[in-house]
Write an enzyme that holds these catalytic residues in place. Structure first.
Site, PDB file in Angstrom:
ATOM      1  N   HIS A 108       0.851  -1.191   0.000  1.00 39.36           N
ATOM      2  CA  HIS A 108       0.000   0.000   0.000  1.00 39.36           C
ATOM      3  C   HIS A 108       0.892   1.249   0.000  1.00 39.36           C
ATOM      4  O   HIS A 108       1.886   1.300   0.735  1.00 39.36           O
ATOM      5  CB  HIS A 108      -0.905  -0.004   1.237  1.00 39.36           C
ATOM      6  CG  HIS A 108      -1.845   1.153   1.249  1.00 39.36           C
ATOM      7  ND1 HIS A 108      -2.948   1.228   0.422  1.00 39.36           N
ATOM      8  CD2 HIS A 108      -1.841   2.306   1.952  1.00 39.36           C
ATOM      9  CE1 HIS A 108      -3.567   2.373   0.626  1.00 39.36           C
ATOM     10  NE2 HIS A 108      -2.919   3.053   1.550  1.00 39.36           N
ATOM     11  N   ASP A 144      -6.794  -2.317   3.838  1.00 36.22           N
ATOM     12  CA  ASP A 144      -5.426  -1.842   4.060  1.00 36.22           C
ATOM     13  C   ASP A 144      -5.012  -1.954   5.527  1.00 36.22           C
ATOM     14  O   ASP A 144      -4.447  -1.015   6.110  1.00 36.22           O
ATOM     15  CB  ASP A 144      -5.271  -0.396   3.554  1.00 36.22           C
ATOM     16  CG  ASP A 144      -5.493  -0.306   2.047  1.00 36.22           C
ATOM     17  OD1 ASP A 144      -5.088  -1.242   1.340  1.00 36.22           O
ATOM     18  OD2 ASP A 144      -6.090   0.669   1.587  1.00 36.22           O
ATOM     19  N   GLU A 173       8.411   0.873  -3.177  1.00 38.20           N
ATOM     20  CA  GLU A 173       7.515  -0.299  -3.244  1.00 38.20           C
ATOM     21  C   GLU A 173       8.226  -1.442  -3.952  1.00 38.20           C
ATOM     22  O   GLU A 173       8.177  -2.602  -3.525  1.00 38.20           O
ATOM     23  CB  GLU A 173       6.224   0.051  -4.003  1.00 38.20           C
ATOM     24  CG  GLU A 173       5.360   1.083  -3.310  1.00 38.20           C
ATOM     25  CD  GLU A 173       4.018   1.284  -4.012  1.00 38.20           C
ATOM     26  OE1 GLU A 173       3.404   0.296  -4.434  1.00 38.20           O
ATOM     27  OE2 GLU A 173       3.589   2.442  -4.142  1.00 38.20           O
TER      28      GLU A 173
END
Ligand code: GAR
Length: 216
Positions: A108, A144, A173
């Site tokens: 996320h 999330d 990420e």
């Protein structure tokens, strides 16, 4: 460890995972890439990596439950033992998540538990916070949410746009997710309550300040 990747779009995190797994001796092997959207660009990338793909559109099922039953069946048939959500933009019900408890990872683009949901970079910029980042976590039924494996922190800079901040976060990420997958495949992640213990030597970094007074 064989893993399924679920995507809905671009697939850059999926690509980072597939590239990492292509390295010799990597402990994880991609079993299948599933998209809920037929036009997801990531499907082509997966095929180019020689990974089987499947489209399972949520629109083809009368309920979320039926959609997730089809997902579950395809994942089991692929031989996958765990799941990586990589920009998969559908919420998963408790039934599905509990069947795969502690075997689903998600990435996320915020420092959870802050900025769950959509448009994270826009909200970060509106709030004027000085740091943002990304989180790899085990999935729980709430959106999330779940035990955190890794977070990376990036500064929000003067003049940042959603695109510039998003690109800075995305670069991290692509580093964190393959690392988390490797540790998962090696059996080095232990979940205890809300906390993930990592049975591997990892370096700690000191604190950060942003913006920082000019140094002499
Ligand atoms: C990534 O930034 C990922 O963190 C985010 O969607 C993007 C997908 O990009 N995921 C979420 O917001 C999940 N709540 P990608 O398809 O290029 O990996």
């Amino acid at each position: 460890m064989r893993f399924a990747t679920l995507i809905s779009g671009r697939g850059s995190n999926m690509q980072a995972l597939l590239e990492a797994c292509a390295e010799p001796g990597h402990p994880a092997k991609p079993a299948i890439v599933i998209s809920n959207k037929a036009d997801a660009a990531g499907l082509e990338i997966a095929r180019a990596h020689g990974v089987p793909t499947k489209v399972i559109s949520h629109k083809d099922f009368p309920s979320r439950h039926d959609f997730e039953a089809a997902l579950h069946q395809a994942i089991v048939e692929s031989g996958a033992e765990m799941i990586c959500l990589a920009g998969f933009m559908r919420l998963l019900e408790a039934d599905f998540v509990d069947r795969w408890r502690d075997r689903i990872l998600n990435i996320h683009p915020s420092l959870l538990p802050a900025y769950r949901g959509l448009h994270t970079h826009q909200r970060v910029l509106e709030d004027g916070v000085r740091f943002s980042g990304c989180t790899v976590h085990f999935v729980r039924p709430e959106m999330d949410a779940g035990p955190i494996v890794f977070q990376a922190c990036v500064p929000v800079r003067e003049g940042d746009t959603e695109d510039s901040l998003g690109a800075r976060v995305l670069a991290w990420e692509h580093k964190l997710y393959p690392l988390a997958l490797r540790l998962m495949a090696e059996g080095k992640l232990r979940v205890e309550g809300k906390v993930v213990h990592i049975d591997a030597p990892l370096a700690l970094q000191d604190g950060l300040m942003n913006p920082c007074p000019e140094r002499n």
